[in-house]
Design a protein around this motif. Structure first.
Motif, PDB file in Angstrom:
ATOM      1  N   MET A  32      -2.397  12.918  40.259  1.00  0.00           N
ATOM      2  CA  MET A  32      -1.097  12.610  40.418  1.00  0.00           C
ATOM      3  C   MET A  32      -0.672  12.412  42.110  1.00  0.00           C
ATOM      4  SD  MET A  32      -0.289  11.659  37.608  1.00  0.00           S
ATOM      5  CE  MET A  32       1.619  11.162  38.106  1.00  0.00           C
ATOM      6  N   LEU A  33      -1.616  13.467  42.704  1.00  0.00           N
ATOM      7  CA  LEU A  33      -1.246  13.624  44.018  1.00  0.00           C
ATOM      8  C   LEU A  33      -1.706  12.251  44.734  1.00  0.00           C
ATOM      9  CD1 LEU A  33      -0.620  15.861  46.124  1.00  0.00           C
ATOM     10  CD2 LEU A  33      -2.848  16.206  46.506  1.00  0.00           C
ATOM     11  N   ALA A  34      -2.956  11.658  44.440  1.00  0.00           N
ATOM     12  CA  ALA A  34      -3.693  10.613  45.111  1.00  0.00           C
ATOM     13  C   ALA A  34      -2.712   9.422  44.924  1.00  0.00           C
ATOM     14  CB  ALA A  34      -5.142  10.541  44.674  1.00  0.00           C
ATOM     15  N   THR A  35      -1.816   9.552  43.928  1.00  0.00           N
ATOM     16  CA  THR A  35      -1.059   8.259  43.552  1.00  0.00           C
ATOM     17  C   THR A  35      -0.023   8.045  44.512  1.00  0.00           C
ATOM     18  OG1 THR A  35      -1.382   8.624  41.189  1.00  0.00           O
ATOM     19  CG2 THR A  35       0.417   7.050  41.677  1.00  0.00           C
ATOM     20  N   SER A  36       0.529   9.105  45.080  1.00  0.00           N
ATOM     21  CA  SER A  36       1.817   8.929  46.039  1.00  0.00           C
ATOM     22  C   SER A  36       1.554   9.218  47.550  1.00  0.00           C
ATOM     23  CB  SER A  36       2.646   9.936  45.473  1.00  0.00           C
ATOM     24  OG  SER A  36       2.602  11.013  45.279  1.00  0.00           O
ATOM     25  N   ILE A  37       0.372  10.233  47.632  1.00  0.00           N
ATOM     26  CA  ILE A  37       0.103  10.908  49.073  1.00  0.00           C
ATOM     27  C   ILE A  37      -0.043   9.734  49.996  1.00  0.00           C
ATOM     28  CG2 ILE A  37      -2.287  10.832  48.913  1.00  0.00           C
ATOM     29  CD1 ILE A  37      -2.306  13.672  50.074  1.00  0.00           C
ATOM     30  N   TRP A  58      -2.814  -3.214  49.360  1.00  0.00           N
ATOM     31  CA  TRP A  58      -3.857  -3.066  48.534  1.00  0.00           C
ATOM     32  C   TRP A  58      -4.572  -1.489  48.685  1.00  0.00           C
ATOM     33  CZ3 TRP A  58      -5.623  -4.889  43.857  1.00  0.00           C
ATOM     34  CH2 TRP A  58      -5.220  -6.051  43.678  1.00  0.00           C
ATOM     35  N   VAL A  59      -4.181  -0.818  49.530  1.00  0.00           N
ATOM     36  CA  VAL A  59      -4.413   0.663  49.737  1.00  0.00           C
ATOM     37  C   VAL A  59      -3.928   1.337  48.645  1.00  0.00           C
ATOM     38  CG1 VAL A  59      -4.139   2.731  51.088  1.00  0.00           C
ATOM     39  CG2 VAL A  59      -4.728   0.463  52.261  1.00  0.00           C
ATOM     40  N   VAL A  60      -3.013   1.025  48.131  1.00  0.00           N
ATOM     41  CA  VAL A  60      -2.048   1.502  46.951  1.00  0.00           C
ATOM     42  C   VAL A  60      -2.572   0.970  45.838  1.00  0.00           C
ATOM     43  CG1 VAL A  60      -0.049   1.983  45.750  1.00  0.00           C
ATOM     44  CG2 VAL A  60      -0.127   2.140  48.428  1.00  0.00           C
ATOM     45  N   ASN A  61      -2.624  -0.349  45.749  1.00  0.00           N
ATOM     46  CA  ASN A  61      -2.934  -1.089  44.375  1.00  0.00           C
ATOM     47  C   ASN A  61      -4.636  -1.075  44.117  1.00  0.00           C
ATOM     48  OD1 ASN A  61      -0.476  -2.105  44.765  1.00  0.00           O
ATOM     49  ND2 ASN A  61      -1.066  -4.275  45.241  1.00  0.00           N
ATOM     50  N   ALA A  62      -5.285  -0.901  44.857  1.00  0.00           N
ATOM     51  CA  ALA A  62      -6.783  -0.606  44.539  1.00  0.00           C
ATOM     52  C   ALA A  62      -7.006   0.713  43.598  1.00  0.00           C
ATOM     53  CB  ALA A  62      -7.675  -0.440  45.691  1.00  0.00           C
ATOM     54  N   TYR A  63      -6.341   1.590  43.922  1.00  0.00           N
ATOM     55  CA  TYR A  63      -6.273   2.979  43.379  1.00  0.00           C
ATOM     56  C   TYR A  63      -5.584   2.797  41.723  1.00  0.00           C
ATOM     57  CZ  TYR A  63      -5.408   7.773  41.824  1.00  0.00           C
ATOM     58  OH  TYR A  63      -5.310   8.988  41.023  1.00  0.00           O
ATOM     59  N   THR A  64      -4.197   2.093  41.956  1.00  0.00           N
ATOM     60  CA  THR A  64      -3.763   1.928  40.866  1.00  0.00           C
ATOM     61  C   THR A  64      -4.402   1.150  39.780  1.00  0.00           C
ATOM     62  OG1 THR A  64      -1.478   2.134  41.895  1.00  0.00           O
ATOM     63  CG2 THR A  64      -1.179   1.327  39.810  1.00  0.00           C
ATOM     64  N   LEU A  65      -4.930   0.058  40.326  1.00  0.00           N
ATOM     65  CA  LEU A  65      -5.492  -0.947  39.354  1.00  0.00           C
ATOM     66  C   LEU A  65      -6.745  -0.330  38.669  1.00  0.00           C
ATOM     67  CD1 LEU A  65      -5.798  -3.950  38.574  1.00  0.00           C
ATOM     68  CD2 LEU A  65      -7.253  -4.405  40.625  1.00  0.00           C
ATOM     69  N   ALA A  66      -7.618   0.219  39.284  1.00  0.00           N
ATOM     70  CA  ALA A  66      -8.890   0.872  38.801  1.00  0.00           C
ATOM     71  C   ALA A  66      -8.322   1.974  37.826  1.00  0.00           C
ATOM     72  CB  ALA A  66      -9.811   1.670  39.989  1.00  0.00           C
ATOM     73  N   PHE A  67      -7.529   2.725  38.229  1.00  0.00           N
ATOM     74  CA  PHE A  67      -6.820   3.955  37.358  1.00  0.00           C
ATOM     75  C   PHE A  67      -6.292   3.293  36.216  1.00  0.00           C
ATOM     76  CE2 PHE A  67      -3.654   7.131  36.673  1.00  0.00           C
ATOM     77  CZ  PHE A  67      -4.490   8.088  36.105  1.00  0.00           C
ATOM     78  N   ALA A 158       5.864  14.227  43.486  1.00  0.00           N
ATOM     79  CA  ALA A 158       6.609  14.640  44.657  1.00  0.00           C
ATOM     80  C   ALA A 158       5.894  15.223  45.876  1.00  0.00           C
ATOM     81  CB  ALA A 158       7.691  15.445  44.407  1.00  0.00           C
ATOM     82  N   GLY A 159       4.962  16.221  45.301  1.00  0.00           N
ATOM     83  CA  GLY A 159       4.130  16.889  46.473  1.00  0.00           C
ATOM     84  C   GLY A 159       3.325  15.819  47.184  1.00  0.00           C
ATOM     85  N   GLY A 160       2.885  14.633  46.655  1.00  0.00           N
ATOM     86  CA  GLY A 160       2.277  13.766  47.557  1.00  0.00           C
ATOM     87  C   GLY A 160       2.717  13.241  48.545  1.00  0.00           C
ATOM     88  N   VAL A 161       4.144  12.838  48.295  1.00  0.00           N
ATOM     89  CA  VAL A 161       4.840  12.492  49.456  1.00  0.00           C
ATOM     90  C   VAL A 161       5.035  13.612  50.705  1.00  0.00           C
ATOM     91  CG1 VAL A 161       7.108  11.485  50.306  1.00  0.00           C
ATOM     92  CG2 VAL A 161       6.157  10.834  48.108  1.00  0.00           C
ATOM     93  N   LEU A 162       5.311  14.829  50.257  1.00  0.00           N
ATOM     94  CA  LEU A 162       5.556  15.890  51.118  1.00  0.00           C
ATOM     95  C   LEU A 162       4.176  16.065  51.938  1.00  0.00           C
ATOM     96  CD1 LEU A 162       6.933  18.258  52.583  1.00  0.00           C
ATOM     97  CD2 LEU A 162       6.496  19.611  50.329  1.00  0.00           C
ATOM     98  N   LEU A 163       3.250  16.374  51.343  1.00  0.00           N
ATOM     99  CA  LEU A 163       1.631  16.511  51.921  1.00  0.00           C
ATOM    100  C   LEU A 163       1.431  15.547  52.534  1.00  0.00           C
ATOM    101  CD1 LEU A 163      -0.701  18.692  52.037  1.00  0.00           C
ATOM    102  CD2 LEU A 163      -1.623  17.675  50.054  1.00  0.00           C
ATOM    103  N   ALA A 290       8.476   3.247  40.027  1.00  0.00           N
ATOM    104  CA  ALA A 290       9.503   2.729  41.223  1.00  0.00           C
ATOM    105  C   ALA A 290      10.422   3.758  41.891  1.00  0.00           C
ATOM    106  CB  ALA A 290      10.386   1.768  40.404  1.00  0.00           C
ATOM    107  N   LEU A 291      10.852   4.669  41.318  1.00  0.00           N
ATOM    108  CA  LEU A 291      11.460   5.690  41.989  1.00  0.00           C
ATOM    109  C   LEU A 291      11.015   6.330  43.073  1.00  0.00           C
ATOM    110  CD1 LEU A 291      14.089   7.936  42.034  1.00  0.00           C
ATOM    111  CD2 LEU A 291      12.660   9.414  40.457  1.00  0.00           C
ATOM    112  N   PHE A 292       9.722   6.651  43.205  1.00  0.00           N
ATOM    113  CA  PHE A 292       8.843   7.088  44.383  1.00  0.00           C
ATOM    114  C   PHE A 292       8.356   6.368  45.238  1.00  0.00           C
ATOM    115  CE2 PHE A 292       8.118  10.802  40.831  1.00  0.00           C
ATOM    116  CZ  PHE A 292       8.613  11.746  41.674  1.00  0.00           C
TER     117      PHE A 292
END
Length: 495
Positions: A32-37, A58-67, A158-163, A290-292
């Motif tokens: 979950m951390l890798a989704t938002s960090i 695609w820095v975000v989408n590549a992870y989301t797509l494969a996952f 949430a922790g991903g955004v903080l970290l 969408a919230l995050f």
């Protein structure tokens, strides 16, 4: 270290049980951390490797797509090859992808590394959840374990955004990926030492054709939805890709009906409340992701918060999320799962409606703090209960698949919801920009997204009792499949 094999339903000694749960929860937290960090650090990443606008997405989408596309295959692989083994392989892939992303000197290498991260995550998430189901019997013990699961899932987002904000501001964006790689290696070592081997390889063959078809369908679906946010819903490539997704899904349905070792066997939906849990989780996921996405944007682009301040602003939400996850099993035992899910969804809708009152000249304390606590609390309660529903009564041999399915529905629901809400927000912003300032136009778009999210969750809350009741009634009239094995006790009492 040789540990005794633990059969499904058996629990190890209490101290070992707690240690195993901590390790499995840490694996889920890492995913979950890798989704938002990366969200807060996208401007720095873009400058660091020379990304274009589409490349940054695609820095975000590549992870989301494969996952999202590979979760079902990962869940079935965990059932057939051994959950501990698949979890370990997933963590190794995840660490390798994270390390490669941290040292990437080009956009192509970075995006490919993010895809490897997603591949590892697709093995980790269902295998870890299946191990929790193996090691914690139905009842209060499993309820508490799923409460921990919900807490770390929400805290990871949430922790991903903080970290991400802390590391980017202190040492640079590369350390986002280095820290994730280090965490994955530590969790992998703990899995090898502490997690016992459950039942080994199970009988059956891997449904390669079904896996390839549904993976292709989900890939087309997620890709089309994410591209629609930038290109528009009428773009030819978007329409063609979404049409291909529908065709592949239809082919997958035909294939699965004719195969004895189907990737998603029909028996999965004839026990418990799997169908209701997954449908409701997809609707919740459409708002969750969408919230995050929108909240950090409002903090940075409208309120002018720094990456560090934006990340710190997620702490109350994360704390409320952890509290809600701890309360969820108790609320379910007292009021029943149906009433608990319905109440949580309605409360979250109220929090999002409050959040839709944000203003262009507002502040964190006045506009975000209060509603984020309400949303975090209710979001985690709903997540824990819907996860329990989605694995309720599942035969032991399908536990990994059930874990992959509920994660898939959340991810795909999130992709659909984010694409739709981002399109809505962009349209409202473009319309408002004609007669308002840029900041006011952005705020209008975010308000529209939060309002639509609140309406969607209110509708979901109204559907929840009907869906759960109808699924339970249908289950009572359907005889058990001869291949499904002995019935599994329900996770929580009927609400």
């Amino acid at each position: 270290m040789n540990l005794p094999r633990t059969q499904p339903g058996q629990s190890p000694a209490a101290p070992r049980q707690s240690a195993v749960l901590a390790v499995l929860a840490a694996a889920q937290f890492t995913v979950m951390l890798a989704t938002s960090i990366v969200n807060v650090a996208l401007p720095q990443i873009r400058a660091g490797v020379g990304l274009s606008d589409s490349g940054t997405t695609w820095v975000v989408n590549a992870y989301t797509l494969a996952f999202g596309a590979l979760l079902l295959a990962g869940g079935r692989a965990a059932d057939l090859l051994g959950r501990r083994r698949v979890l370990a392989v997933g963590l190794a892939l995840f660490a390798a992808g994270s390390l490669a992303a941290g040292v990437a000197a080009s956009a192509e290498v970075l995006i490919a590394a993010r895809a490897v991260q997603g591949l590892g995550g697709a093995a980790i998430a269902p295998a870890a959840l299946a191990l929790v189901m193996d090691l914690f019997p139905s009842g209060a013990g499993r309820g508490r374990a799923l409460g921990v699961w919900g807490a770390v899932s929400g805290a990871g987002g949430a922790g991903g955004v903080l970290l991400g904000g802390v590391l980017t501001q202190a040492w640079g964006w590369a350390w986002i990926f280095h820290s994730v790689a280090l965490g994955a290696v530590v969790v992998l070592a703990a899995v090898v030492v502490l997690v016992p081997r459950t039942a080994g390889r199970r009988s059956g063959r891997f449904d390669l054709l079904g896996s390839a078809t549904v993976t292709g369908a989900l890939t087309c679906l997620v890709w089309g939805l994410t591209e629609a946010r930038g290109a528009g819903w009428t773009d030819g490539r978007v329409l063609g890709t979404l049409g291909g997704a529908l065709a592949l899904l239809a082919a997958f349905a035909v294939i699965e009906l004719r195969r004895p070792n189907a990737l998603i066997p029909p028996r999965l939906f004839t026990t418990g409340r799997v169908a209701a849990g997954n449908l409701l989780m997809a609707l919740l996921g459409s708002v969750w992701i969408a919230l995050f996405f929108f909240l950090p944007l409002y903090q940075q682009q409208v309120l002018g918060s720094s990456p560090l301040a934006t990340g710190a602003g997620q702490l109350p939400l994360a704390a409320a999320n952890m509290l809600g996850s701890a309360l969820a099993p108790r609320l379910s035992r007292r009021f029943g799962p149906t009433a608990t899910v319905t109440g949580a969804l309605l409360t979250e809708a109220a929090g999002l409606l409050w959040l839709s009152q944000i203003s262009a000249d507002g502040s964190y304390v006045a506009d975000i703090l209060g509603p984020s606590i309400i949303v975090g609390l209710s979001l985690s309660i709903a997540f824990v209960q819907l996860t329990a529903l989605a694995v309720d009564g599942v035969p032991p041999q399908d536990a990994g698949l059930a874990g992959g399915l509920v994660n898939t529905t959340r991810q795909v629901g999130g992709a659909i919801g984010l694409a739709a809400l981002a399109t809505l927000a962009g349209s409202v912003t473009a319309h408002a920009a004609v007669h308002e300032s840029h900041v006011e136009a952005l705020t209008a778009g975010y308000r529209a997204a939060f309002t639509a999210s609140a309406v969607l969750l209110a509708v979901t809350a109204l559907l929840a009792p009907l869906l759960i009741r109808r699924t339970r009634a249908r289950t009572a009239t359907v005889p058990a499949s001869p291949t499904s094995g002995p019935p599994t006790p329900r996770t929580t009492r009927t609400g």
